[in-house]
Design a protein around this motif. Structure first.
Motif, PDB file in Angstrom:
ATOM      1  N   LEU A   1     -33.425  52.682  -3.412  1.00 52.40           N
ATOM      2  CA  LEU A   1     -34.366  51.711  -2.849  1.00 52.40           C
ATOM      3  C   LEU A   1     -34.189  50.338  -3.499  1.00 52.40           C
ATOM      4  CD1 LEU A   1     -36.686  51.206  -0.905  1.00 52.40           C
ATOM      5  CD2 LEU A   1     -38.278  52.044  -2.641  1.00 52.40           C
TER       6      LEU A   1
ATOM      7  N   ALA B   1     -33.078  46.854  -1.528  1.00 51.65           N
ATOM      8  CA  ALA B   1     -33.887  45.630  -1.520  1.00 51.65           C
ATOM      9  C   ALA B   1     -33.181  44.506  -2.274  1.00 51.65           C
ATOM     10  CB  ALA B   1     -35.265  45.916  -2.128  1.00 51.65           C
TER      11      ALA B   1
ATOM     12  N   GLY C   1     -30.184  42.770  -0.317  1.00 45.34           N
ATOM     13  CA  GLY C   1     -30.664  41.795   0.649  1.00 45.34           C
ATOM     14  C   GLY C   1     -31.128  40.529  -0.033  1.00 45.34           C
ATOM     15  N   ALA C   2     -31.944  40.698  -1.067  1.00 39.80           N
ATOM     16  CA  ALA C   2     -32.506  39.535  -1.750  1.00 39.80           C
ATOM     17  C   ALA C   2     -31.402  38.707  -2.399  1.00 39.80           C
ATOM     18  CB  ALA C   2     -33.523  39.987  -2.793  1.00 39.80           C
TER      19      ALA C   2
ATOM     20  N   LEU D   1     -36.144  45.736  -9.764  1.00 37.57           N
ATOM     21  CA  LEU D   1     -35.730  44.752  -8.770  1.00 37.57           C
ATOM     22  C   LEU D   1     -35.255  43.416  -9.370  1.00 37.57           C
ATOM     23  CD1 LEU D   1     -35.475  44.574  -5.705  1.00 37.57           C
ATOM     24  CD2 LEU D   1     -37.801  43.687  -5.611  1.00 37.57           C
TER      25      LEU D   1
END
Lengths: 307, 272
Positions: free
Chosen positions: B79, B83, B86-87, B146
């Motif tokens: 996950l 994410a 993309g970021a 992240l």
């Protein structure tokens, strides 16, 4: 490590001002998963914590939450448990952050050398990183055990009386610091090793040609060029030291007599075990403000370096 | 500066520092109970036994803990990578307003102490019906990793020459296809590094796991291993065996990939 990325991103941004609409919409879709995750796990909870901190919420009482204004904060300021936890948490930072940086620097310098012992050094560097914090806490609690601990065994062999490390406040502070430095110097070493590898070999060669001593080379070439990596390690380490939970919890459960209770442990006890949600939230906001205050000083430095 | 013997002493100290705790629990895992109650303590197992390993698996559902930890760590890593990819791509390659602000926000997130978010996270997870499921841990772990993973990936994406990407798009790829077919494969070491960072973070986590997934069936290793201790007993040989079982998978992973982990982290820093 991330410092260059930072400044480059800015530079590229300034360079590519020409673009089209489809790019913005693609950017929106690519950022969406990250933004949704952040909204759910960070933004909403933060808003909720701030909101709750102004209420008296006890999951034990039948009546609903009651608005109490700043009284949770006022209570916190008057609570000796809070001040003790703040003092202990800060003391832990003051000792373990420089400690981990120093040990990490030693490991990184060794792992960066081109010699045949490089792989065991690199393994020694990575191993503590692979052992979860909570396990490290358990293992070190046992090392410092009064009767069956390795440390006291060594003390006995050296002719000293054994020490009840985890039962005497000052000694348990020392034991927790040692365990924390052991565990965290590993990640620091990884970041510093990354920094060391960015220093061009030619600089060392030039310095050696000039007749600089090893110490001079370290002092005037390695150290200054390692500063960005040091700053990043410092920021990460300080933030996580302020949030210390696992190692003290696993070693002493906050004891003896709540002496080794960190702010995170206190918040966990208050909000989860005693279900005093309003007060726990106020403590959480205070911890966050403390982290922000300290790291904003660092971040400003980091920015100054990047721009 | 360092004279030769001093350098060797430093190396020895740092090596012992790195290896000693792991070696110690490995040795203890082969000791018999009676041996642990002796003082002075013994360093080498006198009557080596494998009983502790049998107990480690039979006293508590160690395999279940392992499975839970592995599933949670793997799923949250995937996950995070999804994410963060993309970021990172949006931040490095696309036109975006307030890029600086987005990056700063990303770093600031790393500053939210998990303990401060505990109560609302508990409520959110209860509201979503995720308490005591993998989901309760996967989401927060993915978010914790992240920021770092996005920065690592961004610094790798920066190193992929734009010309290759533009050429692919001239050949008819869309931007998204260029990302998945060109940029990602070329950034494989970065993806790997980010993945390892996220995996280790999730494998390590204890506070949220203790608060959100404390039910018997959903405990992860750090929470589960605490259960081996009784109220007044501390069966160290069995705990050591369980710790060995818990640490070995990740240790093997890291031994196998140590060069890649280190070179991944270091190249991420070189060009940026």
């Amino acid at each position: 490590m991330n410092l260059r990325a930072f400044s480059n991103l800015r530079r590229n941004y300034l360079r590519n001002s020409a673009s089209d609409v489809s790019e913005s919409s693609l950017a929106f879709w690519l950022l969406l998963p990250a933004v949704l995750l952040l909204a759910l796990i960070v933004v909403y909870p933060v808003a909720k914590v701030i909101h709750d901190s102004f209420y008296s919420i006890s999951l034990f009482s039948e009546s609903g939450p009651a608005f109490v204004g700043f009284s949770n904060y006022v209570d916190a300021m008057r609570d000796p448990d809070v001040w003790r936890a703040v003092r202990f948490t800060i003391a832990l930072c003051v000792v373990t952050v420089p400690g981990a940086l120093l040990v990490g620097l030693g490991l990184a310098l060794l792992a960066n050398r081109e010699w045949k012992w490089r792989w065991p050094v690199r393994l020694a560097l990575l191993l503590p990183w692979a052992i979860p914090l909570a396990f490290s806490g358990m293992i070190f609690a046992w090392f410092f055990n009064t009767e069956y601990g390795v440390v006291n065994d060594l003390l006995r062999r050296a002719g000293f009386a054994p020490i009840s490390f985890l039962l005497i406040p000052q000694w348990s502070f020392l034991a927790i610091c040692i365990a924390t430095i052991w565990k965290t110097s590993s990640f620091v070493a990884l970041i510093l090793l990354a920094g060391l590898q960015t220093i061009p070999r030619s600089l060392y060669e030039a310095a050696a040609l000039e007749g600089a001593s090893r110490w001079q080379i370290f002092r005037h070439v390695t150290l200054p060029l390692l500063m960005p990596a040091m700053m990043i390690a410092l920021i990460f380490r300080t933030i996580s030291a302020l949030q210390s939970f696992d190692i003290p919890y696993a070693m002493t459960q906050g004891g003896p007599a709540r002496y080794t209770e960190t702010l995170s442990i206190l918040i966990n006890t208050t909000a989860i075990e005693y279900m005093d949600v309003g007060y726990g939230s106020a403590l959480a906001v205070l911890l966050f403000l403390l982290s922000m205050a300290i790291s904003s000083v660092y971040l400003r430095k980091l920015y100054k370096g990047a721009l | 500066m360092l004279k030769l013997p001093l350098r060797w002493i430093a190396a020895a100290v740092l090596l012992i520092n790195g290896f000693f705790p792991a070696v110690w629990i490995l040795l203890t895992s082969f000791k018999q109970d009676a041996e642990l109650a002796q003082t002075p303590i013994t360093w080498w197992p006198q009557h080596p036994t494998l009983d502790n390993y049998v107990h480690a698996f039979s006293d508590q559902p160690l395999l279940l803990f392992l499975g839970n930890s592995f599933a949670v760590a793997l799923l949250s890593t995937l996950l995070t990578l999804f994410a963060a990819t993309g970021a990172a791509y949006a931040l490095t390659r696309l036109r975006l307003r307030r890029r600086g602000l987005t990056l700063t926000a990303l770093v600031a997130i790393a500053m939210f102490p998990p303990a401060t978010l505990l109560v609302p996270l508990f409520e959110i997870m209860r509201g979503l019906g995720l308490i005591n499921t993998y989901g309760a841990l996967i989401l927060p772990y993915a978010v914790q990793s992240l920021p770092v993973c996005t920065l690592v990936l961004a610094s790798f994406f920066q190193q992929v020459p734009k010309d290759i990407e533009n050429a692919a798009m001239l050949d008819g790829c869309t931007r998204l296809q260029a990302l998945y077919r060109i940029v990602l494969p070329l950034s494989a070491p970065g993806v790997f590094t980010a993945g390892i960072l996220a995996f280790v973070n999730a494998w390590d986590e204890f506070l949220l796991a203790l608060a959100l997934n404390a039910a018997p069936g959903s405990r992860t290793l750090p929470v589960g291993i605490l259960l081996y201790q009784g109220e007044f007993t501390f069966p160290w040989p069995v705990i050591s065996a369980a710790l060995v079982v818990a640490i070995v998978p990740l240790a093997i992973l890291i031994i196998l990939f140590q060069e890649r982990v280190i070179s991944g982290l270091t190249t991420g820093g070189i060009k940026g």
